[in-house]
Design a protein around this motif. Structure first.
Motif, mmCIF file in Angstrom:
data_model
loop_
_atom_site.group_PDB
_atom_site.id
_atom_site.type_symbol
_atom_site.label_atom_id
_atom_site.label_comp_id
_atom_site.label_asym_id
_atom_site.label_seq_id
_atom_site.Cartn_x
_atom_site.Cartn_y
_atom_site.Cartn_z
ATOM 1 N N LEU A 114 0.906 -1.104 0.089
ATOM 2 C CA LEU A 114 0.074 -0.028 -0.032
ATOM 3 C C LEU A 114 0.947 1.186 0.122
ATOM 4 N N GLN A 115 0.457 2.138 -0.686
ATOM 5 C CA GLN A 115 1.203 3.628 -0.798
ATOM 6 C C GLN A 115 0.267 4.643 -0.581
ATOM 7 N N ALA A 116 0.844 5.828 -0.237
ATOM 8 C CA ALA A 116 0.273 6.991 0.151
ATOM 9 C C ALA A 116 1.113 8.386 -0.080
ATOM 10 N N HIS A 129 -0.616 7.219 9.139
ATOM 11 C CA HIS A 129 -0.235 6.082 8.280
ATOM 12 C C HIS A 129 1.049 5.539 9.199
ATOM 13 N N THR A 130 1.786 6.360 9.853
ATOM 14 C CA THR A 130 2.843 5.697 10.654
ATOM 15 C C THR A 130 2.443 4.589 11.568
ATOM 16 N N GLU A 136 7.982 6.082 5.763
ATOM 17 C CA GLU A 136 8.345 7.061 4.741
ATOM 18 C C GLU A 136 9.367 6.378 3.915
ATOM 19 N N VAL A 137 9.244 6.445 2.649
ATOM 20 C CA VAL A 137 10.380 5.906 1.585
ATOM 21 C C VAL A 137 10.992 6.999 0.789
ATOM 22 N N GLY A 138 10.176 8.328 0.886
ATOM 23 C CA GLY A 138 11.131 9.377 0.161
ATOM 24 C C GLY A 138 10.077 10.451 -0.066
ATOM 25 N N LEU A 154 5.205 13.284 0.457
ATOM 26 C CA LEU A 154 5.959 12.220 1.147
ATOM 27 C C LEU A 154 5.387 10.976 0.570
ATOM 28 N N LEU A 155 6.094 10.052 -0.088
ATOM 29 C CA LEU A 155 5.745 8.723 -0.325
ATOM 30 C C LEU A 155 6.040 8.017 1.020
#
Length: 164
Positions: A114-116, A129-130, A136-138, A154-155
């Motif tokens: 899942l990504q946001a 989300h955390t 956070e990936v970037g 933030l991805l």
């Protein structure tokens, strides 16, 4: 969350969902979108079976949904998360419950990531989300221009420990 249920979203929920979406748009920190689509367009852009509403009695307090990231088969297990909570219901755990259920539904549907994309200014969404296991990936710098202002996002992503 006493008195709040999480249920599949239906077309009958659209007016309430749209109102909550428009509240998010009005903040300027929830999405790049400036208007809400009609139900048919919105429904076509989201994964079947992965759209939920939080309801207190007959009133919709929030919604969460997944959209496809790509039509390519290799990305079948990747989806983008949207979570919106009505102004009147914020700070009550509605977003937390919606996101937890959405994670469960996504894993049942075979989704492994899942990504946001979240504006850095939306600290409540980052915390939500955390807490749900996203990391956070970037940072995507100047990824879009909104109202004449370049914005970063933030991805964040969550990898399933159950699927994939």
């Amino acid at each position: 969350m006493a008195g709040v249920t999480i249920e599949p979203m239906t077309a009958a929920d659209w007016e309430s969902v749209k109102t909550i979406y428009l509240e998010g748009i009005a903040t300027g920190n929830a999405t790049f979108e400036q208007t809400a689509p009609d139900w048919a367009s919105w429904d076509a852009a989201h994964r079947p079976g992965c759209s939920l509403v939080a309801r207190s009695g007959e009133e919709v307090w929030g919604w969460a949904a997944l959209s496809r990231m790509s039509a390519r088969a290799v990305y079948a297990g990747l989806a983008e998360v949207s979570v919106y909570v009505a102004e009147r219901a914020r700070g009550r755990g509605v977003g937390r419950e919606l996101l937890a259920r959405l994670v469960s539904e996504s894993e049942a549907a075979g989704i492994w990531t899942l990504q946001a994309g979240i504006f850095p200014e939306n600290t409540a969404s980052i915390r939500l989300h955390t807490a749900a296991g996203f990391r956070e990936v970037g940072r995507r710098e100047r990824i879009g221009c909104m109202n004449g202002r370049w914005r970063d996002t933030l991805l964040m992503e969550r990898r399933s420990t159950v699927t994939g």
